[in-house]
Scaffold this motif. Structure first.
Motif, PDB file in Angstrom:
ATOM      1  N   GLY A  97      52.690  52.085  85.712  1.00 34.78           N
ATOM      2  CA  GLY A  97      51.327  52.172  85.167  1.00 34.78           C
ATOM      3  C   GLY A  97      51.307  52.099  83.652  1.00 34.78           C
ATOM      4  O   GLY A  97      50.305  51.694  83.042  1.00 34.78           O
ATOM      5  N   ILE A  98      52.413  52.469  83.043  1.00 35.43           N
ATOM      6  CA  ILE A  98      52.546  52.433  81.586  1.00 35.43           C
ATOM      7  C   ILE A  98      52.228  51.025  81.063  1.00 35.43           C
ATOM      8  O   ILE A  98      51.627  50.866  79.995  1.00 35.43           O
ATOM      9  CB  ILE A  98      53.985  52.857  81.188  1.00 35.43           C
ATOM     10  N   LEU A  99      52.582  49.990  81.834  1.00 36.55           N
ATOM     11  CA  LEU A  99      52.403  48.612  81.357  1.00 36.55           C
ATOM     12  C   LEU A  99      50.932  48.234  81.212  1.00 36.55           C
ATOM     13  O   LEU A  99      50.599  47.347  80.415  1.00 36.55           O
ATOM     14  CB  LEU A  99      53.134  47.635  82.281  1.00 36.55           C
ATOM     15  N   VAL A 100      50.066  48.870  81.959  1.00 37.43           N
ATOM     16  CA  VAL A 100      48.620  48.625  81.801  1.00 37.43           C
ATOM     17  C   VAL A 100      48.200  49.045  80.391  1.00 37.43           C
ATOM     18  O   VAL A 100      47.458  48.339  79.691  1.00 37.43           O
ATOM     19  CB  VAL A 100      47.824  49.409  82.876  1.00 37.43           C
ATOM     20  N   THR A 101      48.689  50.196  79.961  1.00 37.68           N
ATOM     21  CA  THR A 101      48.370  50.685  78.614  1.00 37.68           C
ATOM     22  C   THR A 101      49.065  49.843  77.543  1.00 37.68           C
ATOM     23  O   THR A 101      48.515  49.636  76.456  1.00 37.68           O
ATOM     24  CB  THR A 101      48.754  52.177  78.494  1.00 37.68           C
ATOM     25  N   VAL A 102      50.257  49.337  77.844  1.00 41.93           N
ATOM     26  CA  VAL A 102      50.961  48.479  76.882  1.00 41.93           C
ATOM     27  C   VAL A 102      50.109  47.243  76.580  1.00 41.93           C
ATOM     28  O   VAL A 102      49.919  46.872  75.407  1.00 41.93           O
ATOM     29  CB  VAL A 102      52.358  48.086  77.422  1.00 41.93           C
ATOM     30  N   GLU A 103      49.559  46.648  77.607  1.00 42.70           N
ATOM     31  CA  GLU A 103      48.753  45.442  77.398  1.00 42.70           C
ATOM     32  C   GLU A 103      47.537  45.753  76.516  1.00 42.70           C
ATOM     33  O   GLU A 103      47.236  45.023  75.562  1.00 42.70           O
ATOM     34  CB  GLU A 103      48.302  44.910  78.767  1.00 42.70           C
ATOM     35  N   ALA A 104      46.852  46.842  76.812  1.00 40.39           N
ATOM     36  CA  ALA A 104      45.662  47.209  76.031  1.00 40.39           C
ATOM     37  C   ALA A 104      46.027  47.573  74.592  1.00 40.39           C
ATOM     38  O   ALA A 104      45.296  47.251  73.643  1.00 40.39           O
ATOM     39  CB  ALA A 104      44.945  48.380  76.702  1.00 40.39           C
ATOM     40  N   THR A 105      47.163  48.214  74.426  1.00 35.04           N
ATOM     41  CA  THR A 105      47.572  48.664  73.086  1.00 35.04           C
ATOM     42  C   THR A 105      47.968  47.472  72.212  1.00 35.04           C
ATOM     43  O   THR A 105      47.585  47.394  71.039  1.00 35.04           O
ATOM     44  CB  THR A 105      48.739  49.671  73.212  1.00 35.04           C
ATOM     45  N   ARG A 106      48.702  46.544  72.791  1.00 28.13           N
ATOM     46  CA  ARG A 106      49.089  45.353  72.013  1.00 28.13           C
ATOM     47  C   ARG A 106      47.853  44.583  71.554  1.00 28.13           C
ATOM     48  O   ARG A 106      47.841  44.021  70.459  1.00 28.13           O
ATOM     49  CB  ARG A 106      49.968  44.435  72.874  1.00 28.13           C
ATOM     50  N   ALA A 107      46.811  44.569  72.394  1.00 27.81           N
ATOM     51  CA  ALA A 107      45.618  43.775  72.075  1.00 27.81           C
ATOM     52  C   ALA A 107      44.698  44.470  71.073  1.00 27.81           C
ATOM     53  O   ALA A 107      43.791  43.846  70.523  1.00 27.81           O
ATOM     54  CB  ALA A 107      44.834  43.487  73.370  1.00 27.81           C
ATOM     55  N   ALA A 108      44.919  45.758  70.833  1.00 31.44           N
ATOM     56  CA  ALA A 108      43.972  46.519  70.001  1.00 31.44           C
ATOM     57  C   ALA A 108      44.280  46.352  68.515  1.00 31.44           C
ATOM     58  O   ALA A 108      45.443  46.407  68.103  1.00 31.44           O
ATOM     59  CB  ALA A 108      44.055  47.997  70.362  1.00 31.44           C
TER      60      ALA A 108
END
Ligand code: NIG
Ligand code: FE
Length: 394
Positions: A97-108
């Protein structure tokens, strides 16, 4: 130079000082405390309190050291409430589930990450947390990890490089290549912003030998070691922490007797994170077993958008008392002095003379109310380094 401004807080029903033998739990009743500049200058019976420039009447309320939250992941974008709801409907927690947050964080953009970080830090302060640690681990590229840590370093000295959180998707076929990046160029870019290095040692993240290699590189670069250990199943994390001379092994949910021995016989602090067990509907760690063996126990929130989206140390204290066989005194000590030990700090977590004047005025007569009245906002006012930083004087 003129004397620094002093404030006498008197009328304290219970003053938790944590300045007992070897820094153990201690409290005074009918007490007073003097803040001078950014430090504690005097504590003792209210009847013998010295004069000061200003006087605050605590009106029979309790005063505690500010909480030291030694484990939080605050550099992220997005949220995962649907994953939480699915877990409550019976799905297990998975590291992926961590990877869902990784995607959002990279895009922010930086501004979004900075605003989120500061909002959570303010939320913590309002709940009595005067020191917090903050990990990276949702960037997982050299620039994303480095920018997250630089943002965290703007607001806390306790910054932790967690490039070894999980292997990101672009390295799925080459986990060894990712490990080389984490120990090499990523570490070089991140170390200037960080005090600590952490690794998630767990199936689905990093194994024992990999975790040891990450910590060895980090300590060679001047960082102190910490480990996400034994969170989801028994595993090598605690032993890796002990061998690396880590300040702290965090989670400690599934421990063998040998793990308990390792924690009792080394200075590694066992940091328990009951918010994660709550949020993942897992069994709570057995703090009593650790305390009876002689281990040093800290409590922290693990605040993150996946496993534990709470910033509340009072909530963790209540869980620890109700579910982990800690006394109210042990839980308050673990959330204050314990967190300080996990961060290798002796200026915080206690209110002995000379300590930093980080303190909480409780809307209650004793520390026990933090567990006795769970979920109730009891933090009336918070002083940080001698300044009223949140709440107000009643
Ligand atoms: O401490 N265990 C690894 N990291 C976090 C969870 C992070 C997430 O789920 O986003 C933890 O529980
Ligand atoms: Fe964590």
């Amino acid at each position: 130079m003129a004397d620094p401004h002093s404030t006498l807080i008197t009328g304290i029903s219970e003053l938790v000082t944590n300045d007992g033998e070897r820094g153990g739990y201690a409290a005074l009743t009918d007490a007073a405390l003097v803040i001078s500049g950014d430090g504690v200058a005097w504590t003792g019976p209210a009847a013998r309190a010295p004069a000061a420039d200003a006087v605050v009447d605590a009106g029979g309320r309790a005063v505690l050291p500010g909480f030291a939250d030694s484990h939080a992941h605050l550099i992220f974008a997005g949220e995962r409430s649907a994953e939480f709801a699915a877990r409550m409907a019976g799905r297990p927690y998975r590291a992926g589930g961590i990877l869902v947050t990784v995607e959002a964080t990279r895009a922010a953009p930086d501004a979004v990450l900075r605003a989120n970080l500061r909002r959570l830090a303010a939320e913590m302060l309002g709940q009595g947390t005067t020191t917090f640690e903050c990990k990276s681990g949702y960037g997982l590229t050299v620039p994303d990890e480095a920018r997250g840590l630089a943002l965290a370093a703007e607001i806390t000295p306790e910054v932790t490089y967690l490039g070894a959180h999980v292997v990101p998707p672009e390295f799925a076929a080459d986990p060894a290549g990712y490990l080389d990046l984490v120990r090499g160029p990523m570490l070089a870019a991140c170390a200037p912003h960080a005090r600590w290095i952490d690794v998630f040692c767990e199936d689905g993240a990093f194994g024992g030998a990999e975790a040891a290699a990450v910590l060895a590189a980090g300590t060679a670069a001047g960082l102190g070691a910490r480990v996400h250990a034994n969170q989801l199943a028994p595993g090598p994390g605690v032993q890796v922490a002990a061998q690396a001379g880590a300040a702290s092994a965090d989670h400690c949910t599934f421990l063998t007797d040998a793990d308990v021995d390792a924690l009792a016989c080394t200075p590694v602090v066992a940091t328990l994170l009951p918010g994660a067990e709550f949020g993942c509907r897992q069994p709570f760690p057995d703090a009593r077993r650790l305390l009876d063996a002689g281990a040093t126990v800290a409590l922290a929130t693990d605040c993150n958008p996946g496993s534990s989206f709470t910033s509340s140390m009072p909530f963790c204290i209540a869980l620890a008392v109700r579910e982990m066989r800690m006394t109210t005194e042990e839980a308050v000590w673990a959330a204050t002095a314990g967190g300080a030990r996990a961060l290798r700090r002796d200026d915080i977590g206690h209110l002995g003379v000379g300590a930093r004047a980080d303190l909480i005025l409780l809307e209650a007569p004793s520390h026990a109310y933090l567990a006795y009245r769970p979920g109730v906002p009891l933090i009336a006012a918070v002083w940080q380094a001698g300044r009223l930083a949140a709440g107000s004087i009643p």
